[in-house]
Design an enzyme around this catalytic site. Structure first.
Site, mmCIF file in Angstrom:
data_model
loop_
_atom_site.group_PDB
_atom_site.id
_atom_site.type_symbol
_atom_site.label_atom_id
_atom_site.label_comp_id
_atom_site.label_asym_id
_atom_site.label_seq_id
_atom_site.Cartn_x
_atom_site.Cartn_y
_atom_site.Cartn_z
ATOM 1 N N GLY A 155 46.394 43.233 39.649
ATOM 2 C CA GLY A 155 46.772 42.183 38.721
ATOM 3 C C GLY A 155 45.582 41.295 38.395
ATOM 4 C CB CYS A 156 44.842 39.165 35.482
ATOM 5 S SG CYS A 156 46.448 38.367 35.260
ATOM 6 C CE1 TYR A 157 46.555 33.123 37.272
ATOM 7 C CE2 TYR A 157 48.623 34.318 37.182
ATOM 8 C CZ TYR A 157 47.836 33.271 36.764
ATOM 9 O OH TYR A 157 48.323 32.358 35.850
ATOM 10 C CB THR A 170 41.057 40.920 39.400
ATOM 11 O OG1 THR A 170 41.860 42.111 39.303
ATOM 12 C CG2 THR A 170 39.612 41.257 39.087
ATOM 13 C CB SER A 171 40.251 35.752 39.474
ATOM 14 O OG SER A 171 41.486 35.186 39.905
#
Length: 340
Positions: free
Chosen positions: A149-151, A153-154
């Protein structure tokens, strides 16, 4: 080298459109089929006027017979639908999923967090949670590649190297993440119609956002014993980008400079992760329209604590770009192909 034939299922959402924009630039790829449901019969250019998308085929209803003619299947579909497609894969097909269908290694966890039974239990063992800087060539051993997911990843890019080296304590990790509203998909305007998306900041999923499960699973993979973290996501009045602010306590042998050095060493061969100097202020504007993750390590007013900033474009590094990066590793393409 002959081009690989690709089928993209779910090609009209924000992340699907972004995937197509990158794939049309990839010199080793031919987009053979586009599949959808409500969009059948239309062209992608109906949803995005970008010139490069006008020559793509019309959108069809998915049919398993198409799998005989393609090498790679990208799925950017609602949760659960890639699992169904995975049951039809031929021996020569590789599935790269941008949703959550194979992110969790336990079907019971998928049921807990996504409130639906897994439809492809036997395929879970054939899948890998593929954050490319961490999994790298392990991807080659799997038929199903699940993009984070994008969150997460960060969050995981800065945290995992530090947890592996025991440079931070595990009891009190606070994660505050802010995303552009594209991260919630095309339905965001219906879902948050009373929130005035363009002029307000909204917290959501407090304490129990689904991405907690990914973060928890990956940290457990790299550490022993108990750990605690809090993750709170927010929607911001911008279209794309994520900035995660992560508060961590230092272990006794650690320091701000040791953290920076450790991250720099870990990612010295990773062209898309940029470790900045100490106390550097960063913004989503630094990474928009790139596959980069920028990480800054800042001092806190407390000596035993630091603040980590991590910025990505949620649609690229947090989605479509990461999927192509995984594909490039899988097929031994130069890592930046289609991404620069």
């Amino acid at each position: 080298m002959p081009k690989l034939n690709v089928l993209v299922a779910g090609s009209t959402g924000y992340i699907g459109i972004q995937l197509l924009k990158l794939l049309v630039k990839h010199k080793y790829i031919k987009i053979k089929y586009l599949c959808g449901n409500s969009s059948v019969g239309k062209k992608v250019s109906f949803y995005d006027k970008t010139t490069s998308l006008k020559k793509l085929p019309k959108i069809l209803k998915f049919n398993k017979k198409y799998l005989k003619e393609v090498d790679i299947v990208f799925t950017a579909l609602p949760n659960g639908e890639a699992q169904v497609i995975s049951n039809y894969l031929n021996k020569n097909n590789i599935l790269i999923d941008l949703a959550a269908d194979f992110r969790l290694k336990k079907a019971s966890d998928y049921l807990k967090w996504y409130k639906q039974k897994h439809k492809a239990l036997r395929n879970i063992k054939n899948s890998i949670y593929a954050l490319p800087e961490l999994t790298n060539k392990q991807i080659k051993n799997y038929k199903i590649i699940s993009c984070p997911g994008c969150y997460p990843t960060s969050i995981l890019l800065p945290l995992i190297p530090l947890i592996k080296k025991s440079l931070i304590k595990k009891e009190n990790i606070i994660i505050d993440s802010k995303s552009g509203y594209s991260g919630a998909g095309r339905g965001v305007h219906r879902k948050y119609k009373d929130k005035n998306l363009y002029e307000s900041l909204s917290a959501y999923g407090i304490g129990f956002h689904r991405h907690n499960s990914e973060i928890d699973q990956m940290i457990k993979k790299y550490t022993k014993g108990k750990f605690k973290f809090e993750f709170t996501p927010h929607l911001t009045p911008m279209f794309r980008g994520i900035l995660s602010t992560i508060y961590v306590d230092l272990s006794k042998s650690s320091s701000q400079m040791k953290i920076i050095k450790s991250l720099s060493n870990y990612y010295k061969k990773s062209p898309f992760v940029k470790i900045l100097g100490k106390d550097k202020l960063i913004s989503t504007n630094d990474v928009i329209n790139t596959n980069n993750c920028h990480i800054s390590v800042c001092k806190s007013k407390y000596k035993n604590r630091i603040i980590i900033l991590s910025a990505i474009d949620n649609l690229i590094k947090g989605g479509a770009g990461q999927a192509i990066q995984n594909m490039n590793i899988k097929y031994n393409f130069p890592i930046g192909t289609g991404l620069k």
